[in-house]
Design an enzyme around this catalytic site. Structure first.
Site, PDB file in Angstrom:
ATOM      1  N   SER A   1      -5.884  -8.842  -3.418  1.00  0.00           N
ATOM      2  CA  SER A   1      -5.020  -9.756  -2.679  1.00  0.00           C
ATOM      3  C   SER A   1      -4.938 -11.057  -3.463  1.00  0.00           C
ATOM      4  O   SER A   1      -4.522 -11.032  -4.617  1.00  0.00           O
ATOM      5  CB  SER A   1      -5.552  -9.951  -1.253  1.00  0.00           C
TER       6      SER A   1
ATOM      7  N   HIS B   1      -1.546  -7.036  -2.054  1.00  0.00           N
ATOM      8  CA  HIS B   1      -0.808  -7.648  -0.948  1.00  0.00           C
ATOM      9  C   HIS B   1       0.331  -8.500  -1.493  1.00  0.00           C
ATOM     10  O   HIS B   1       0.112  -9.429  -2.269  1.00  0.00           O
ATOM     11  CB  HIS B   1      -1.736  -8.538  -0.116  1.00  0.00           C
TER      12      HIS B   1
ATOM     13  N   ASP C   1      -9.674  -6.637   4.120  1.00  0.00           N
ATOM     14  CA  ASP C   1      -8.977  -5.383   3.877  1.00  0.00           C
ATOM     15  C   ASP C   1      -9.575  -4.692   2.658  1.00  0.00           C
ATOM     16  O   ASP C   1      -9.819  -5.325   1.630  1.00  0.00           O
ATOM     17  CB  ASP C   1      -7.481  -5.650   3.661  1.00  0.00           C
TER      18      ASP C   1
END
Length: 203
Positions: A18, A45, A138
């Protein structure tokens, strides 16, 4: 890097990142040879309109082909497949991709957990999972799924991450068997594949 790698007893490498992830991916791809023998499947992401730019940026540093994953397309050795923005990316048992607009996971779509968990189901011990820099949790549960399925799990050393939250979350729940500094991940992957080749005696 010019080391030639023989086909290993590994079907795929899945990678999640991310915040700060694009630079981390660039660092890793710079260290992988053009004959890298397995697919690398990546969830980073990003927004739904960022696919083309991400491909362009990553290909500058990669000897491997980089493209957005497509519905029902196969995971191809020596290729970097990116989850397209706005879709969860799933791996099927036959090594093909599925795209989903199911609800967000950890407020993300694509979500790393979705890719990792479906890849663990599809490939079991023939999978390597890598979790890089990021600002939420995540990927930690997905990496744990890979470990429980017998796969090899790696977290970036949080001290080398732009944002330490994501790899640290995986370490905290015992999902990461190996914790590796960013600069060592490419070499670690190549060495891991070479060890699998030597262990299995695949020609």
């Amino acid at each position: 890097m010019t080391t030639s790698l023989s086909p290993p007893c590994v079907d795929a490498i899945v990678v999640g990142c991310s915040a700060g992830g694009i630079e981390a991916l660039r660092e890793i791809l710079r260290g992988l040879p053009a004959d890298f023998p397995v697919p690398m499947i990546v969830v980073a992401h990003h927004g739904a309109d960022g696919d083309a730019l991400m491909v362009q940026v990553l290909e500058r540093d990669s000897a491997l082909k980089v493209s957005a994953a497509e519905e029902k397309a196969p995971a191809v050795p020596g290729h970097v497949h990116l989850a397209p923005g706005g879709y969860h990316l799933l791996l099927e048992a036959d090594g093909t991709f599925s795209l989903s607009v199911d609800p967000k996971v950890c407020n993300c779509r694509p979500a790393i957990d979705v890719l990792f968990e479906t890849a663990a189901d599809a490939y079991g011990e023939r999978l390597i999972g890598v979790l890089l820099t990021g600002a939420n949790s995540d990927g930690s549960c997905g990496l744990l799924s890979i470990r429980r399925a017998g796969g090899l799990t790696v977290a970036q050393d949080p001290a080398t991450a732009a944002v330490a939250t994501m790899p640290q979350a995986a370490i905290d729940i015992g999902a990461a068997v190996h914790v590796v500094p960013l600069g060592g991940i490419a070499g670690f992957l190549c060495s891991a594949l070479a060890r699998e080749h030597q262990r299995t005696g695949i020609i």
